[in-house]
Design a protein around this motif. Structure first.
Motif, PDB file in Angstrom:
ATOM      1  N   THR A  25      32.004  36.652  49.212  1.00  0.00           N
ATOM      2  CA  THR A  25      31.784  36.669  47.767  1.00  0.00           C
ATOM      3  C   THR A  25      31.613  38.110  47.327  1.00  0.00           C
ATOM      4  OG1 THR A  25      30.688  34.522  47.865  1.00  0.00           O
ATOM      5  CG2 THR A  25      30.321  35.828  45.899  1.00  0.00           C
ATOM      6  N   THR A  26      32.564  38.584  46.520  1.00  0.00           N
ATOM      7  CA  THR A  26      32.528  39.976  46.094  1.00  0.00           C
ATOM      8  C   THR A  26      32.153  40.137  44.628  1.00  0.00           C
ATOM      9  OG1 THR A  26      34.889  39.894  45.630  1.00  0.00           O
ATOM     10  CG2 THR A  26      34.227  40.692  47.813  1.00  0.00           C
ATOM     11  N   SER A  27      32.114  39.036  43.890  1.00  0.00           N
ATOM     12  CA  SER A  27      31.773  39.104  42.475  1.00  0.00           C
ATOM     13  C   SER A  27      30.868  37.925  42.136  1.00  0.00           C
ATOM     14  CB  SER A  27      33.043  39.052  41.621  1.00  0.00           C
ATOM     15  OG  SER A  27      32.723  38.961  40.256  1.00  0.00           O
ATOM     16  N   LEU A  28      29.734  38.214  41.525  1.00  0.00           N
ATOM     17  CA  LEU A  28      28.792  37.174  41.149  1.00  0.00           C
ATOM     18  C   LEU A  28      28.299  37.449  39.733  1.00  0.00           C
ATOM     19  CD1 LEU A  28      26.256  35.344  43.146  1.00  0.00           C
ATOM     20  CD2 LEU A  28      25.358  36.625  41.213  1.00  0.00           C
ATOM     21  N   ARG A  29      28.443  36.470  38.878  1.00  0.00           N
ATOM     22  CA  ARG A  29      27.942  36.587  37.500  1.00  0.00           C
ATOM     23  C   ARG A  29      26.962  35.455  37.259  1.00  0.00           C
ATOM     24  NH1 ARG A  29      31.205  40.052  34.280  1.00  0.00           N
ATOM     25  NH2 ARG A  29      33.068  40.622  35.420  1.00  0.00           N
ATOM     26  N   LEU A  30      25.886  35.780  36.599  1.00  0.00           N
ATOM     27  CA  LEU A  30      24.860  34.794  36.285  1.00  0.00           C
ATOM     28  C   LEU A  30      24.767  34.680  34.770  1.00  0.00           C
ATOM     29  CD1 LEU A  30      22.540  32.942  37.214  1.00  0.00           C
ATOM     30  CD2 LEU A  30      21.063  34.960  37.206  1.00  0.00           C
ATOM     31  N   VAL A  31      25.046  33.503  34.256  1.00  0.00           N
ATOM     32  CA  VAL A  31      24.970  33.233  32.823  1.00  0.00           C
ATOM     33  C   VAL A  31      23.784  32.310  32.598  1.00  0.00           C
ATOM     34  CG1 VAL A  31      26.172  32.273  30.822  1.00  0.00           C
ATOM     35  CG2 VAL A  31      27.482  33.426  32.626  1.00  0.00           C
ATOM     36  N   TRP A  32      22.888  32.707  31.709  1.00  0.00           N
ATOM     37  CA  TRP A  32      21.675  31.927  31.481  1.00  0.00           C
ATOM     38  C   TRP A  32      21.430  31.806  29.987  1.00  0.00           C
ATOM     39  CZ3 TRP A  32      16.175  34.237  31.999  1.00  0.00           C
ATOM     40  CH2 TRP A  32      15.222  33.240  31.851  1.00  0.00           C
ATOM     41  N   VAL A  33      21.264  30.593  29.527  1.00  0.00           N
ATOM     42  CA  VAL A  33      20.937  30.336  28.128  1.00  0.00           C
ATOM     43  C   VAL A  33      19.616  29.579  28.065  1.00  0.00           C
ATOM     44  CG1 VAL A  33      23.324  30.332  27.320  1.00  0.00           C
ATOM     45  CG2 VAL A  33      22.283  28.204  28.079  1.00  0.00           C
ATOM     46  N   ALA A  49      29.513  30.205  49.229  1.00  0.00           N
ATOM     47  CA  ALA A  49      29.920  31.380  49.997  1.00  0.00           C
ATOM     48  C   ALA A  49      31.414  31.400  50.312  1.00  0.00           C
ATOM     49  CB  ALA A  49      29.117  31.464  51.291  1.00  0.00           C
ATOM     50  N   ALA A  50      32.068  30.274  50.182  1.00  0.00           N
ATOM     51  CA  ALA A  50      33.495  30.211  50.487  1.00  0.00           C
ATOM     52  C   ALA A  50      34.367  30.785  49.367  1.00  0.00           C
ATOM     53  CB  ALA A  50      33.898  28.763  50.748  1.00  0.00           C
ATOM     54  N   HIS A  51      33.756  31.148  48.246  1.00  0.00           N
ATOM     55  CA  HIS A  51      34.525  31.610  47.086  1.00  0.00           C
ATOM     56  C   HIS A  51      34.330  33.102  46.860  1.00  0.00           C
ATOM     57  CE1 HIS A  51      35.340  27.445  46.108  1.00  0.00           C
ATOM     58  NE2 HIS A  51      34.067  27.199  46.343  1.00  0.00           N
ATOM     59  N   PRO A  52      35.412  33.837  46.594  1.00  0.00           N
ATOM     60  CA  PRO A  52      35.288  35.277  46.397  1.00  0.00           C
ATOM     61  C   PRO A  52      34.598  35.645  45.086  1.00  0.00           C
ATOM     62  CG  PRO A  52      37.552  34.587  46.090  1.00  0.00           C
ATOM     63  CD  PRO A  52      36.799  33.392  46.572  1.00  0.00           C
ATOM     64  N   GLN A  53      34.696  34.777  44.080  1.00  0.00           N
ATOM     65  CA  GLN A  53      34.064  35.051  42.793  1.00  0.00           C
ATOM     66  C   GLN A  53      33.231  33.843  42.395  1.00  0.00           C
ATOM     67  OE1 GLN A  53      37.311  35.860  40.159  1.00  0.00           O
ATOM     68  NE2 GLN A  53      37.605  37.922  40.950  1.00  0.00           N
ATOM     69  N   LEU A  54      32.008  34.107  41.947  1.00  0.00           N
ATOM     70  CA  LEU A  54      31.111  33.034  41.525  1.00  0.00           C
ATOM     71  C   LEU A  54      30.618  33.297  40.123  1.00  0.00           C
ATOM     72  CD1 LEU A  54      28.806  32.509  44.631  1.00  0.00           C
ATOM     73  CD2 LEU A  54      30.695  31.073  43.889  1.00  0.00           C
ATOM     74  N   ALA A  68      20.018  35.178  47.376  1.00  0.00           N
ATOM     75  CA  ALA A  68      20.491  35.022  48.756  1.00  0.00           C
ATOM     76  C   ALA A  68      21.805  35.769  48.969  1.00  0.00           C
ATOM     77  CB  ALA A  68      20.659  33.540  49.090  1.00  0.00           C
ATOM     78  N   PHE A  69      22.700  35.720  47.987  1.00  0.00           N
ATOM     79  CA  PHE A  69      23.972  36.436  48.117  1.00  0.00           C
ATOM     80  C   PHE A  69      23.756  37.948  48.096  1.00  0.00           C
ATOM     81  CE2 PHE A  69      25.840  32.371  47.001  1.00  0.00           C
ATOM     82  CZ  PHE A  69      26.914  32.344  47.868  1.00  0.00           C
ATOM     83  N   ILE A  70      22.858  38.407  47.229  1.00  0.00           N
ATOM     84  CA  ILE A  70      22.569  39.832  47.145  1.00  0.00           C
ATOM     85  C   ILE A  70      21.925  40.321  48.448  1.00  0.00           C
ATOM     86  CG2 ILE A  70      21.142  41.554  45.959  1.00  0.00           C
ATOM     87  CD1 ILE A  70      21.637  39.837  43.377  1.00  0.00           C
ATOM     88  N   ALA A  71      20.984  39.541  48.979  1.00  0.00           N
ATOM     89  CA  ALA A  71      20.318  39.916  50.235  1.00  0.00           C
ATOM     90  C   ALA A  71      21.310  39.948  51.386  1.00  0.00           C
ATOM     91  CB  ALA A  71      19.187  38.938  50.536  1.00  0.00           C
ATOM     92  N   ARG A  72      22.231  38.990  51.420  1.00  0.00           N
ATOM     93  CA  ARG A  72      23.236  38.961  52.486  1.00  0.00           C
ATOM     94  C   ARG A  72      24.112  40.206  52.436  1.00  0.00           C
ATOM     95  NH1 ARG A  72      27.197  34.047  52.627  1.00  0.00           N
ATOM     96  NH2 ARG A  72      25.344  32.983  53.330  1.00  0.00           N
ATOM     97  N   ALA A  73      24.536  40.586  51.229  1.00  0.00           N
ATOM     98  CA  ALA A  73      25.382  41.771  51.085  1.00  0.00           C
ATOM     99  C   ALA A  73      24.618  43.033  51.483  1.00  0.00           C
ATOM    100  CB  ALA A  73      25.883  41.877  49.651  1.00  0.00           C
ATOM    101  N   ALA A  74      23.319  43.111  51.142  1.00  0.00           N
ATOM    102  CA  ALA A  74      22.512  44.282  51.490  1.00  0.00           C
ATOM    103  C   ALA A  74      22.247  44.364  52.988  1.00  0.00           C
ATOM    104  CB  ALA A  74      21.192  44.245  50.728  1.00  0.00           C
ATOM    105  N   ALA A  75      22.150  43.222  53.649  1.00  0.00           N
ATOM    106  CA  ALA A  75      21.855  43.187  55.086  1.00  0.00           C
ATOM    107  C   ALA A  75      23.060  43.595  55.926  1.00  0.00           C
ATOM    108  CB  ALA A  75      21.386  41.796  55.495  1.00  0.00           C
ATOM    109  N   GLU A  76      24.242  43.465  55.351  1.00  0.00           N
ATOM    110  CA  GLU A  76      25.471  43.799  56.074  1.00  0.00           C
ATOM    111  C   GLU A  76      26.255  44.841  55.288  1.00  0.00           C
ATOM    112  OE1 GLU A  76      27.435  40.038  56.436  1.00  0.00           O
ATOM    113  OE2 GLU A  76      25.704  39.095  57.340  1.00  0.00           O
TER     114      GLU A  76
END
Length: 113
Positions: free
Chosen positions: A86-94, A48-53, A71-79
């Motif tokens: 954290t304003t940018s989150l990318r999920l890379v999955w292989v 949570a301390a990082h603006p981009q993940l 959890a990050f998405i829920a936090r942003a939706a709750a507030e």
């Protein structure tokens, strides 16, 4: 964690060749350095301390990272009026097998819904 796959074998071969070439000793090749840390403590608090993940998962490793992303998405939706740290989150999955994506489709749909 299981047998070595082709990527792991390739990484091992690269590291072994670097060591054979001199391993960073005077006149030799620089050693291959790989650093993997964590997670230590609560992953959400540290991240949570990082603006981009960028969250990177392999195979079933998507499970804990999807929870973290959720959890990050829920936090942003709750507030909605506040700007989360954290304003940018990318999920890379292989994954080796496309069937894994099918099995986890519902989980991912819930994450982005």
């Amino acid at each position: 964690a299981g047998r070595k796959g082709s990527w792991t074998r390739g990484l091992h071969s690269l590291a072994a060749s670097r060591l054979a070439e001199g391993g960073g000793q005077e006149g030799g090749a620089a050693p291959l350095r790989v650093r993997a840390i964590g997670p230590f403590g609560e992953p959400e608090e540290r991240a949570a301390a990082h603006p981009q993940l960028i969250l990177v998962a392999g195979g079933v490793g998507i499970t804990p990272l999807s929870a973290l992303a959720g959890a990050f998405i829920a936090r942003a939706a709750a507030e909605p009026g506040s700007r989360p740290p954290t304003t940018s989150l990318r999920l890379v999955w292989v994954a080796r097998d496309v069937r894994l994506f099918v099995e986890y489709a519902l989980l991912l749909e819930e994450l982005i819904a």
